[in-house]
Design a protein around this motif. Sequence first.
Motif, short mmCIF file in Angstrom:
data_model
loop_
_atom_site.label_atom_id
_atom_site.label_comp_id
_atom_site.label_asym_id
_atom_site.label_seq_id
_atom_site.Cartn_x
_atom_site.Cartn_y
_atom_site.Cartn_z
N ALA A 1 -0.95 10.22 9.53
CA ALA A 1 -0.61 8.94 10.18
C ALA A 1 -1.51 7.83 9.67
CB ALA A 1 -0.72 9.07 11.70
N LEU A 2 -2.82 8.12 9.53
CA LEU A 2 -3.75 7.11 9.02
C LEU A 2 -3.39 6.70 7.60
CD1 LEU A 2 -7.24 8.38 10.28
CD2 LEU A 2 -5.93 6.41 11.11
N ILE A 3 -3.11 7.67 6.75
CA ILE A 3 -2.75 7.37 5.36
C ILE A 3 -1.46 6.54 5.32
CG2 ILE A 3 -1.97 8.39 3.17
CD1 ILE A 3 -3.92 10.73 3.79
N TYR A 4 -0.47 6.96 6.11
CA TYR A 4 0.82 6.24 6.15
C TYR A 4 0.62 4.80 6.62
CZ TYR A 4 5.50 4.86 7.56
OH TYR A 4 6.68 4.17 7.71
N ASP A 5 -0.11 4.62 7.74
CA ASP A 5 -0.33 3.27 8.26
C ASP A 5 -1.13 2.41 7.29
OD1 ASP A 5 1.12 3.76 10.55
OD2 ASP A 5 -0.64 4.24 11.78
N TYR A 6 -2.14 3.00 6.63
CA TYR A 6 -2.93 2.26 5.65
C TYR A 6 -2.07 1.83 4.47
CZ TYR A 6 -6.27 1.17 2.01
OH TYR A 6 -6.95 0.54 1.00
N LEU A 7 -1.29 2.75 3.93
CA LEU A 7 -0.44 2.41 2.78
C LEU A 7 0.62 1.38 3.16
CD1 LEU A 7 0.04 5.91 1.10
CD2 LEU A 7 -1.38 4.01 0.31
N LYS A 8 1.17 1.51 4.35
CA LYS A 8 2.17 0.54 4.82
C LYS A 8 1.55 -0.84 4.96
CE LYS A 8 5.57 -0.12 8.46
NZ LYS A 8 6.09 0.35 9.73
N LEU A 9 0.34 -0.92 5.53
CA LEU A 9 -0.37 -2.19 5.70
C LEU A 9 -0.73 -2.78 4.34
CD1 LEU A 9 -1.67 -4.19 7.71
CD2 LEU A 9 -3.75 -2.81 7.55
N ALA A 10 -1.23 -1.95 3.44
CA ALA A 10 -1.60 -2.42 2.10
C ALA A 10 -0.37 -2.94 1.35
CB ALA A 10 -2.27 -1.30 1.32
N LEU A 11 0.74 -2.24 1.47
CA LEU A 11 1.97 -2.67 0.80
C LEU A 11 2.48 -3.98 1.38
CD1 LEU A 11 4.08 -1.88 -1.33
CD2 LEU A 11 5.33 -0.72 0.47
N ASN A 12 2.43 -4.11 2.71
CA ASN A 12 2.86 -5.36 3.35
C ASN A 12 1.97 -6.53 2.92
OD1 ASN A 12 4.99 -4.18 4.66
ND2 ASN A 12 3.88 -3.86 6.57
N ASN A 13 0.66 -6.31 2.84
CA ASN A 13 -0.26 -7.36 2.40
C ASN A 13 0.00 -7.74 0.95
OD1 ASN A 13 -1.48 -7.52 4.89
ND2 ASN A 13 -3.17 -6.15 4.34
#
Length: 195
Positions: free
Chosen positions: A175-187
């Motif tokens: 979940a942490l990896i998914y949320d981090y990658l999703k946030l990084a991609l959105n940024n």
Amino acid sequence: MFTLISQILKDFLAMFYQYGAITIICALLIIIVWKEAEDTSFKTIGQNLIQQFKEKKWQRRFLLVIYVVLILQCTIFNRDFNTNPLENVLGNWWIIKDGSINYELFENILIYMPLYPLLAMNGITKAISRPKKYKGIWIPFCLSLVIELIQLFFRIDLFQISTIVFNTLGGFIGALIYDYLKLALNNKVKEIGND
């Protein structure tokens, strides 16, 4: 003679138990396809299936179904009966066990890492009414607890608290990896949009 019959019966029941569930699932899928084929044709079903798999939604669903069947196969369907499932309730907590590396610990973490990302990509995490920050722990914990309880009540393998903890840890890391990658991609997308 009694021992021979007893062993044959035990082997037969174990075989049915291990492969029975996956056999029933496959049979249900075949019946569904067969029913559809009566209304149309196998060729039309194949064409429709290929069309649907071109959509990302169906690709994500397919990955989720494969993952769930894999989890069930690894944890419930492909296990032996155990006369004492409470034999080692605390489980194995250390990386080194009996002088060698405890691979089971790493497997318990790794097998649950894809859980949250696959559920999130299919929109399932939105339906769970827990605060977002706890979903990464709540979902793998509940799934692991249910599987361990099934193993306990049906005497399949061992009920182990360490398995629940390490599965939950794996789900949380995923979940942490998914949320981090999703946030990084959105940024990154926002940065590109602002240029």
